[in-house]
Write an enzyme that holds these catalytic residues in place. Structure first.
Site, PDB file in Angstrom:
ATOM      1  N   PRO A  81       3.489 -11.902   2.524  1.00 26.22           N
ATOM      2  CA  PRO A  81       4.653 -11.004   2.527  1.00 26.22           C
ATOM      3  C   PRO A  81       4.450  -9.882   3.547  1.00 26.22           C
ATOM      4  CG  PRO A  81       3.355 -10.688   0.525  1.00 26.22           C
ATOM      5  CD  PRO A  81       2.663 -11.756   1.319  1.00 26.22           C
ATOM      6  N   ASP A 254       0.027  -6.890   5.147  1.00 25.21           N
ATOM      7  CA  ASP A 254       0.177  -7.795   4.011  1.00 25.21           C
ATOM      8  C   ASP A 254       0.453  -6.946   2.772  1.00 25.21           C
ATOM      9  OD1 ASP A 254      -0.259  -9.478   1.850  1.00 25.21           O
ATOM     10  OD2 ASP A 254      -1.923 -10.562   2.806  1.00 25.21           O
ATOM     11  N   HIS A 255       1.661  -7.062   2.248  1.00 25.81           N
ATOM     12  CA  HIS A 255       2.069  -6.169   1.157  1.00 25.81           C
ATOM     13  C   HIS A 255       1.370  -6.497  -0.165  1.00 25.81           C
ATOM     14  CE1 HIS A 255       4.287  -2.953  -0.429  1.00 25.81           C
ATOM     15  NE2 HIS A 255       5.508  -3.248  -0.046  1.00 25.81           N
ATOM     16  N   ARG A 256       0.645  -7.620  -0.221  1.00 22.64           N
ATOM     17  CA  ARG A 256      -0.148  -7.899  -1.429  1.00 22.64           C
ATOM     18  C   ARG A 256      -1.362  -6.983  -1.481  1.00 22.64           C
ATOM     19  NH1 ARG A 256      -1.311 -14.085  -0.254  1.00 22.64           N
ATOM     20  NH2 ARG A 256      -1.821 -13.029   1.685  1.00 22.64           N
TER      21      ARG A 256
END
Ligand code: CAO
Length: 282
Positions: A81, A254-256
């Protein structure tokens, strides 16, 4: 196992026994399901179109690098994401310094070497950006080394050689290594090891143009810095407009692993390092 769903990690993207085993474990872990209607991207196949019905055409096979890197770019784009944070860095002082060095010492420095140094400083300040998710996706592997990948445009396609230990090199050493590696890349002489082990990548399109873009994260890294072309803009100093050289930064993360506030903090810190490059602490 539908082999079309398995990403091959061997030479030329070939699928190994280990790739199939890893894929099966991944599906059984429940991380995703290839079932129709889930998030398994059960998309309709690419349509076969006879383009010559509409006009004259030429068919050019993709180059080897395009085929290999295309598969990884696709995987990274759909599996991570991405969020892209944009900012501007005032590089007026860097531009003056670059010109002075060229005039005094005859050495040409591009903005990229300053970006490498500023990235190292920002990675030290925000260590999560210098990490990778491990294969279980339950642990972050934090790195205490600073190897920076540089996207290089070659006649055969995009490659990303890695400059190692950028924290231990000054801008002149970085400029020499960058020029050697990019020449090797364009001559197709990079060894696989010279493209491995990167912590963070920089994709600079500043020599070509543009105001912003969305770089694709080079997994297993968790962030990548895109750089567009700087230009002189009127900047309000509280009393007057001043002509300042402004460099557009585009950080995909990376939004994780990284939340939006830290994405903005990292980018702002990086810009601040460029604005005060002589005081940059890496
Ligand atoms: N703003 C304004 N000018 C810039 C700039 C920027 N952000 N970045 C570079 N420039 C200038 C340089 O100073 C140089 O100008 P002079 O010749 O007048 O000094 C000129 O643009 C050309 O620079 P360069 O591109 O040759 O050198 P670099 O160190 O900036 O980049 C390299 C080296 C190897 C990264 C670059 O040649 C390259 O391949 N870029 C493409 C990367 C790419 O394809 N990314 C996309 C990946 S995703 O598909």
């Amino acid at each position: 196992v539908d082999l079309l769903r398995v990403t091959g990690t061997a030479k030329g993207g070939r699928i190994t026994r280990e790739d199939v085993v890893a894929y099966v474990k991944f599906v059984l872990s429940g991380a995703t399901t290839p079932a129709s209607g889930g998030l398994g991207f059960d998309l309709p196949p690419q349509p076969k179109v006879n383009f010559s019905r509409y006009g004259e055409i030429d068919v050019q096979p993709l180059k080897k690098i395009q085929k290999v890197s295309g598969a990884y770019l696709h995987r990274n784009w759909v599996s991570i994401p991405h969020v892209t944070q944009n900012d501007l860095a005032d590089t007026t002082d860097i531009e003056a310094y670059r010109k002075a060095v060229a005039a005094d010492k005859g050495i040409k420095l591009t903005p990229l070497v300053f970006l490498i140094k500023a990235s190292v400083a920002a990675l030290k300040k925000f260590p999560t950006f210098n990490s990778s998710l491990d294969e279980t996706r339950e642990n972050l592997v934090m790195k205490n080394y600073f190897h920076i990948g540089i996207a290089v445009d070659t006649p055969d396609g995009l490659v990303v050689p890695v400059i190692r230990d950028c924290d231990k090199k000054d801008i002149f050493e970085l400029a020499t290594e960058l020029s050697e590696l990019s020449q090797k890349a364009r001559d197709g002489k990079l060894k696989p090891i010279e493209m491995q082990g990167g912590c963070f990548s920089i994709s600079s399109l500043g020599g070509i143009g543009g105001t912003s873009f969305t770089p694709i994260i080079n997994a297993p890294e968790v962030a990548i810095l895109g750089v567009s072309r700087s230009r002189v803009e009127p900047v309000w100093d509280g009393e007057n407009f001043q002509p300042r050289t402004m460099l557009p930064l585009c950080l995909s993360y990376d939004h994780r692993v990284i939340d939006g506030a830290n994405g903005a903090r990292f980018t702002r810190y990086l810009a601040a390092c460029l604005e005060d490059f002589e005081g940059m602490d890496d």
